[in-house]
Design a protein around this motif. Sequence first.
Motif, PDB file in Angstrom:
ATOM      1  N   PHE A 525       0.831  -1.113   0.127  1.00  0.00           N
ATOM      2  CA  PHE A 525      -0.012   0.031   0.111  1.00  0.00           C
ATOM      3  C   PHE A 525       0.701   1.230   0.058  1.00  0.00           C
ATOM      4  CE2 PHE A 525       0.888  -1.287   4.209  1.00  0.00           C
ATOM      5  CZ  PHE A 525       1.292   0.037   5.052  1.00  0.00           C
ATOM      6  N   ARG A 526       0.383   2.249  -0.419  1.00  0.00           N
ATOM      7  CA  ARG A 526       1.041   3.556  -0.353  1.00  0.00           C
ATOM      8  C   ARG A 526       0.852   4.330   1.062  1.00  0.00           C
ATOM      9  NH1 ARG A 526       3.865   5.767  -4.488  1.00  0.00           N
ATOM     10  NH2 ARG A 526       4.341   8.074  -4.238  1.00  0.00           N
ATOM     11  N   PRO A 527       1.706   4.705   1.640  1.00  0.00           N
ATOM     12  CA  PRO A 527       1.437   5.371   2.972  1.00  0.00           C
ATOM     13  C   PRO A 527       1.393   6.862   2.765  1.00  0.00           C
ATOM     14  CG  PRO A 527       3.753   5.162   2.664  1.00  0.00           C
ATOM     15  CD  PRO A 527       3.171   4.378   1.586  1.00  0.00           C
ATOM     16  N   LEU A 528       0.522   7.579   3.718  1.00  0.00           N
ATOM     17  CA  LEU A 528       0.453   8.949   3.800  1.00  0.00           C
ATOM     18  C   LEU A 528       1.726   9.432   3.555  1.00  0.00           C
ATOM     19  CD1 LEU A 528      -2.303   9.143   6.517  1.00  0.00           C
ATOM     20  CD2 LEU A 528      -2.713   9.144   3.919  1.00  0.00           C
ATOM     21  N   MET A 529       1.923  10.663   2.842  1.00  0.00           N
ATOM     22  CA  MET A 529       3.259  11.522   2.676  1.00  0.00           C
ATOM     23  C   MET A 529       2.937  12.915   2.622  1.00  0.00           C
ATOM     24  SD  MET A 529       5.617   8.953   0.492  1.00  0.00           S
ATOM     25  CE  MET A 529       4.568   8.607  -1.019  1.00  0.00           C
ATOM     26  N   LYS A 530       3.498  13.585   3.463  1.00  0.00           N
ATOM     27  CA  LYS A 530       3.303  15.020   3.497  1.00  0.00           C
ATOM     28  C   LYS A 530       4.627  15.929   3.371  1.00  0.00           C
ATOM     29  CE  LYS A 530       0.592  18.940   5.515  1.00  0.00           C
ATOM     30  NZ  LYS A 530      -0.292  19.150   6.615  1.00  0.00           N
ATOM     31  N   ASP A 531       5.254  15.679   4.610  1.00  0.00           N
ATOM     32  CA  ASP A 531       6.413  16.263   4.658  1.00  0.00           C
ATOM     33  C   ASP A 531       7.486  15.351   5.104  1.00  0.00           C
ATOM     34  OD1 ASP A 531       8.479  18.303   5.208  1.00  0.00           O
ATOM     35  OD2 ASP A 531       7.538  18.863   7.289  1.00  0.00           O
ATOM     36  N   VAL A 532       8.304  14.613   4.350  1.00  0.00           N
ATOM     37  CA  VAL A 532       9.141  13.587   4.691  1.00  0.00           C
ATOM     38  C   VAL A 532      10.583  14.155   4.907  1.00  0.00           C
ATOM     39  CG1 VAL A 532      10.125  11.541   3.780  1.00  0.00           C
ATOM     40  CG2 VAL A 532       7.896  12.004   3.188  1.00  0.00           C
ATOM     41  N   LYS A 533      11.090  13.714   5.879  1.00  0.00           N
ATOM     42  CA  LYS A 533      12.280  14.524   6.466  1.00  0.00           C
ATOM     43  C   LYS A 533      13.597  13.312   6.234  1.00  0.00           C
ATOM     44  CE  LYS A 533      10.334  18.098   9.222  1.00  0.00           C
ATOM     45  NZ  LYS A 533      10.087  18.507  10.639  1.00  0.00           N
ATOM     46  N   VAL A 534      14.911  13.793   6.385  1.00  0.00           N
ATOM     47  CA  VAL A 534      15.954  12.678   6.674  1.00  0.00           C
ATOM     48  C   VAL A 534      16.060  12.374   8.094  1.00  0.00           C
ATOM     49  CG1 VAL A 534      18.558  12.530   6.158  1.00  0.00           C
ATOM     50  CG2 VAL A 534      17.001  13.785   4.560  1.00  0.00           C
ATOM     51  N   MET A 535      16.284  11.277   8.142  1.00  0.00           N
ATOM     52  CA  MET A 535      16.471  10.747   9.460  1.00  0.00           C
ATOM     53  C   MET A 535      17.806  11.582  10.302  1.00  0.00           C
ATOM     54  SD  MET A 535      15.424   6.766   9.082  1.00  0.00           S
ATOM     55  CE  MET A 535      16.045   6.213  11.102  1.00  0.00           C
ATOM     56  N   ASP A 536      17.751  11.429  11.430  1.00  0.00           N
ATOM     57  CA  ASP A 536      18.822  12.199  12.261  1.00  0.00           C
ATOM     58  C   ASP A 536      20.144  11.394  11.744  1.00  0.00           C
ATOM     59  OD1 ASP A 536      20.609  13.070  14.319  1.00  0.00           O
ATOM     60  OD2 ASP A 536      19.002  13.828  15.354  1.00  0.00           O
ATOM     61  N   LYS A 537      21.171  12.368  11.235  1.00  0.00           N
ATOM     62  CA  LYS A 537      22.430  11.611  10.798  1.00  0.00           C
ATOM     63  C   LYS A 537      23.289  11.246  11.874  1.00  0.00           C
ATOM     64  CE  LYS A 537      24.937  16.103  11.434  1.00  0.00           C
ATOM     65  NZ  LYS A 537      25.696  17.150  10.774  1.00  0.00           N
ATOM     66  N   ARG A 538      23.245  11.281  13.199  1.00  0.00           N
ATOM     67  CA  ARG A 538      23.709  10.929  14.305  1.00  0.00           C
ATOM     68  C   ARG A 538      23.538   9.297  14.447  1.00  0.00           C
ATOM     69  NH1 ARG A 538      21.819  14.616  19.100  1.00  0.00           N
ATOM     70  NH2 ARG A 538      19.757  14.273  18.158  1.00  0.00           N
ATOM     71  N   CYS A 539      22.165   8.749  13.843  1.00  0.00           N
ATOM     72  CA  CYS A 539      21.812   7.440  13.807  1.00  0.00           C
ATOM     73  C   CYS A 539      22.758   6.576  12.866  1.00  0.00           C
ATOM     74  CB  CYS A 539      20.488   7.317  13.364  1.00  0.00           C
ATOM     75  SG  CYS A 539      19.361   8.134  14.446  1.00  0.00           S
ATOM     76  N   PHE A 540      23.664   7.305  11.912  1.00  0.00           N
ATOM     77  CA  PHE A 540      24.346   6.542  11.137  1.00  0.00           C
ATOM     78  C   PHE A 540      25.817   7.081  11.104  1.00  0.00           C
ATOM     79  CE2 PHE A 540      20.091   7.365   9.409  1.00  0.00           C
ATOM     80  CZ  PHE A 540      19.733   6.150   9.293  1.00  0.00           C
ATOM     81  N   MET A 541      26.008   7.334  12.438  1.00  0.00           N
ATOM     82  CA  MET A 541      27.820   7.582  12.711  1.00  0.00           C
ATOM     83  C   MET A 541      28.034   6.891  13.986  1.00  0.00           C
ATOM     84  SD  MET A 541      27.228  11.872  12.289  1.00  0.00           S
ATOM     85  CE  MET A 541      28.817  12.294  13.036  1.00  0.00           C
ATOM     86  N   LEU A 542      29.307   6.580  14.109  1.00  0.00           N
ATOM     87  CA  LEU A 542      29.885   5.832  15.328  1.00  0.00           C
ATOM     88  C   LEU A 542      29.752   6.781  16.491  1.00  0.00           C
ATOM     89  CD1 LEU A 542      32.703   3.597  13.838  1.00  0.00           C
ATOM     90  CD2 LEU A 542      30.668   2.907  14.693  1.00  0.00           C
TER      91      LEU A 542
END
Length: 542
Positions: A525-542
């Motif tokens: 299914f296609r989810p609702l989408m309005k204001d899609v942001k980038v996940m916090d960059k800290r989650c992808f850093m050591l």
Amino acid sequence: MDSQANRRLITIRNHLRTLPNEFGIKRCPCKVISASEAAQLVPSNAAITISGFVGSGHPELLVNAVRERFEQCGQPRNLHVFNVAAVGDGKGRGLGKLATKGLVTRYTFAWSGLSQEFLQLAKEGAITAWNLPLGVMAHLLRDVAARRPGPITKIGLGTFVDPREQGGKLNGPSQADAVEVVSLGGEEYLWYKAPAKIDVALLRGTTADLHGNVSFERESLLTDALNQAMAAHNSGGLVIVQVERLVAPGTLHARLVHLPGAIVDKIVVAPAELHRQTITMAGHDASLTGEIRAPASHIQPMPLDERRIIGHRAMLEISRPHCIVNLGIGMPEGVARMVATHGQAQIPHALPAHLTTEAGMFGGFPAGSASFGAAHNADCIVPCATMLDFYNGGGVDMACLGAAEVDQEGNVNVHSFPGRQPGCGGFIDISQAAKEVIFAGTFTTGGLKVAVEDGKLRIIQEGRSRKFKRRVSEKTFAASSAKGRRILYVTERAVFRLREGEGIELTEIAPGIDLERDILAYMPFRPLMKDVKVMDKRCFML
């Protein structure tokens, strides 16, 4: 029972017989018996309850003795086992020892993820089984003790335990109803019917005196042993407790005694190998019992993989100090590790946070795997039923729970899916009452491989199974129970939130992820989408 343990028991009995009665005290009959003698006291057709939680507090010697007696003489038969969170190791040890045809014919439980043997018997039609919420199971046993009709609560409305859905039945609609919808003051509730009685409680503690008083000083959890003992005693049944050691009467401090000798009928002393603190772990970790406080330096950072990304993003939802947080089993365990290793640097404004588990732990560092429910360096340990009172009343500010299936309406299934049927555990209690709920899990499962390169997420290999469904097979969380609460669905590549009455909305995408290729292509299914942001960059850093 091994020969060494038998010799020890004979020595204790002989010593008791020869003690001088200098003060003219009338002695009670000796409560100390062997495991085989204890097993002979369990009658056929009995309703029994057994202590333990996931991997802790299991009276293994007693359970093994019941199974051995059944194999030797076919007795006891047709038992109805009531269990909160079945102990097991997934390899045959634990409560699953009783899962054999003829010995147990009925099974009422909250969680049985490490004792899948019962679920196999239910699939074969060899036993009749009901899966009810963990808090309900804990309170149900308490209600047997108090001779109440059973819990009446909103917990479970709209989920698979609602009788308008499956009613918690594992064998189909023909089996007896365990739940009814009732109306009080014009509002709907579920009434979970308490059994008429509990005939036997097989429990476990640490130390017993010769009058049957039992302390729990080396147990990592209190579980529901006291309520289970009271339920059996007030039903005219038997309370049998496995311990690791005996002491003289009057030598246990009253504040240490958790089971009073007045309601304990028999004591069995177990050898160390059948009285493990955690069923999969040899030895004793005193930091799980409050005997010592272990240094936090042993908590190592998680590798930068999908589990860490999810745990990290969920941790960032802890937004204010003294937030009371519940963490579920599995994926949510990573939140505790992230708080320990990155919390001071990244969410100092939100510390201290009080991590808790439904097993009864406040504070400390929640343990994982088979020790789930316990915690290192806990601030307080309370009975499971007491903790669920607190949870059901809205005491949890934020909960992080697992997710096996999510559908377009925002419903979640964790209790029954292809290949596994662990049961709902405390999931329903927590997800329906916590002020904010985060459902955490990978976007696909079964072979998923990812990599983080230069702060961007790359999918190396997709999982074989898709977690997002048009409709979940059964509802453990009903989106209709949100009632204005913040509900998030956190994966390694995307974050969604529930919009009540509309469905789930995509709100965040991991850096490096392509919306069409890596997300929408794996959703029916296609989810609702309005204001899609980038996940916090800290989650992808050591």
